[in-house]
Write an enzyme that holds these catalytic residues in place. Structure first.
Site, mmCIF file in Angstrom:
data_model
loop_
_atom_site.group_PDB
_atom_site.id
_atom_site.type_symbol
_atom_site.label_atom_id
_atom_site.label_comp_id
_atom_site.label_asym_id
_atom_site.label_seq_id
_atom_site.Cartn_x
_atom_site.Cartn_y
_atom_site.Cartn_z
ATOM 1 N N LYS A 4 3.008 -3.855 -13.074
ATOM 2 C CA LYS A 4 3.886 -2.719 -12.836
ATOM 3 C C LYS A 4 4.798 -2.513 -14.046
ATOM 4 O O LYS A 4 5.351 -3.478 -14.588
ATOM 5 C CB LYS A 4 4.719 -2.951 -11.573
ATOM 6 C CG LYS A 4 5.550 -1.759 -11.142
ATOM 7 C CD LYS A 4 6.205 -1.992 -9.780
ATOM 8 C CE LYS A 4 7.014 -0.793 -9.340
ATOM 9 N NZ LYS A 4 7.627 -0.971 -7.996
ATOM 10 N N SER A 8 7.294 3.260 -5.462
ATOM 11 C CA SER A 8 7.235 3.299 -6.905
ATOM 12 C C SER A 8 6.044 2.551 -7.496
ATOM 13 O O SER A 8 5.745 2.689 -8.681
ATOM 14 C CB SER A 8 8.527 2.716 -7.491
ATOM 15 O OG SER A 8 8.678 1.346 -7.140
ATOM 16 N N SER A 45 8.526 0.758 -1.696
ATOM 17 C CA SER A 45 7.754 0.930 -2.928
ATOM 18 C C SER A 45 6.457 0.147 -2.982
ATOM 19 O O SER A 45 5.602 0.418 -3.825
ATOM 20 C CB SER A 45 8.616 0.565 -4.143
ATOM 21 O OG SER A 45 9.615 1.536 -4.342
#
Length: 498
Positions: A109, A184, A208
């Protein structure tokens, strides 16, 4: 790397994603390989029935074929990945011990620090930032043998549950390129769904890990706070944001959790249980499991009819598995104020200095959230702290009566990727970029494990996830319940349209 311009021809209907699975750039055997379970791939590599180079090459080819349309993987490093794969094969050839993720490709990420590779946080202010160290979870995953191939796209500073930013553009949903992949950890979820990687790391404050898993028909676990320690961390005492694993199956999520979890003295909230606790996920007979179901968190959140229509039939699956199911929900009346107060305080502490220095470099939603934090008083923080304590005691009492709670992950199906957020949910206006995420963030403030598992599709082919919530620290039980449901339904085996 690709951005908005790469999707100028993508439609908004279910057919918009119909070519994601078709152009693999490889034969059908390679296509099967990129959708193989991580546990299966790792076993093949360890037995030397397949090389790490073959596995990594197949995933890089897949990225070349579909990422220009999906835009999930950024800062790709194919040369470094292939060199690492060759070293992994040489290690096996020498008979050296290898870790449980040996030879598996992964893109981290883009909020997680990666030594020698850009960590942009989706912000132009950090577009060229190259850390000189890996953060703890990256260290652990690579020490277990995983091979870094790049990063996965995120919203700006991971704020919001739709993945778009000025650096790399919009991440598209592989099931429909006109729709959001969530966020996210949206790049991570989309990369999993499109066969670009077998495992993914993420993080979750208000959903997320769970919202993008729901949107992309994959599995995401928000672990108990402290299960996966964070280091370095600007606030090491934080329990609202947690790192966690994503994959296409619950067993693969447990495998990645086994590597990520375990104590670290630099993280004062880390739990003592070793990660190896999750290395094997024994099947569990769910007969007699006490299951609570809430379609709208006790009437506290609006939920679109399309989501309800997919989820309500899933209760019968649990009944057929021998569970006792009834509708109930813990008292979540204080969850809204608690979450919004703690979130705003977090944004002020984490990004207040950035706002002071570069207001014009932040999206308006971020500016609003930081300024909300600056308006807080001491009394506001006291009220949120005391309210969270009451929520904790209430959820402990609730789980004395039930083993798991089932709820929607997201209140909406994947929405138009050109929007910042859905403006209306079930006829009710949503005034800020986090309003529509309540079904996830009400759970966040409880400090309990929560799993998003594929639960079916709308008539238009859009994925919907089911949220399985357990008592504090009952991560293993939540995973076992999810695995039993997954085995009974197999919704996660449905790939993006070809």
């Amino acid at each position: 790397m690709s951005g908005d311009a790469d999707f100028s021809g993508a439609g908004a209907g279910a057919g918009a994603g119909s070519d994601v699975g078709a152009e693999t750039g490889a034969d059908s055997g390679a296509a099967d390989l990129v959708y193989a379970d991580a546990t299966e791939l790792a076993a093949l590599i360890r037995r030397r029935e397949m090389s790490a180079r073959e596995v990594v090459r197949a995933h890089l080819d897949r990225i070349d074929a579909v990422n220009p349309r999906v835009n999930a993987v950024v800062s790709l490093d194919p040369e470094g990945a292939m060199a690492a794969a060759a070293a992994a094969d040489e290690r096996l050839a020498r008979g050296a011990e290898v870790g449980p993720l040996h030879g598996l490709p992964i893109a981290f990420k883009d909020t997680h620090l990666t030594r020698g590779m850009r960590t942009t946080r989706g912000s132009p202010l950090y577009a060229e930032t190259v850390p000189d160290e890996d953060e703890l979870l990256v260290q652990r995953i690579q020490a277990a043998g995983a091979i870094r191939i790049g990063k996965t796209n995120v919203p700006e500073f991971a704020a919001g549950s739709h993945t778009f930013n000025p650096v790399f553009g919009v991440t598209r949903n592989p099931y429909d390129l006109g729709r959001s992949a969530g966020g996210s950890s949206g790049g991570a979820a989309a990369a999993l769904a499109a066969g670009m990687q077998p495992l993914a790391d993420g993080s979750d404050m208000g959903g997320s890990l769970r919202n993008p898993a729901s949107f992309c028909n994959v599995v995401g676990l928000r672990p108990t706070p402290g299960r996966v320690p964070s280091y370095p961390a600007w606030n090491p005492w934080d329990t609202l944001t947690v790192p966690g694993p994503m994959a296409r199956t619950v067993v693969d999520v447990a495998l990645l959790l086994s590597v990520m979890a375990g104590p670290d003295p630099r993280c004062p909230v880390s739990l003592e249980a070793p990660g190896a606790t999750f290395r094997e996920l024994p099947a569990r007979d769910l007969t007699g499991l006490r299951v609570a179901w809430t379609p709208d968190l006790g009437g506290r959140v609006p939920v679109d009819a399309g989501v309800r229509a997919v989820l309500e039939p899933q209760l019968e699956v649990f009944r057929q598995l021998g569970c006792r199911v009834e509708e109930d929900c813990p008292d979540l009346d204080e969850a809204e104020e608690v979450f919004r107060t703690l979130r705003a305080h977090h944004f002020d502490m984490a990004l207040g200095a950035v706002l002071d220095e570069s207001r014009d470099g932040l999206k308006p939603s971020l500016v609003w959230n930081i300024e909300e934090g600056r308006r807080l008083t001491g009394a506001d923080l006291v009220r949120a702290t005391v309210g969270r304590a009451r929520l904790h005691l209430g959820v402990v009492d609730f789980f004395a009566r039930f083993d798991v709670l089932l709820a929607p992950v997201s209140q909406v199906v994947p929405f138009d990727a050109e929007l910042e957020y859905p403006a209306v949910v079930d006829g009710q206006p949503q005034h800020t970029y986090i309003d529509w995420m309540r079904s996830a963030y009400f759970v966040s403030v409880l400090g309990v494990p929560a799993l998003s598992v594929p639960a079916g599709f709308t008539p238009d082919g859009l994925p919907v996830g089911l949220q399985i919530v357990g008592p504090p620290r009952a991560d293993l039980a939540v995973l076992q319940a999810g695995a039993a449901y997954e085995a009974a339904t197999r919704y996660g085996r449905r790939r993006p349209p070809r």
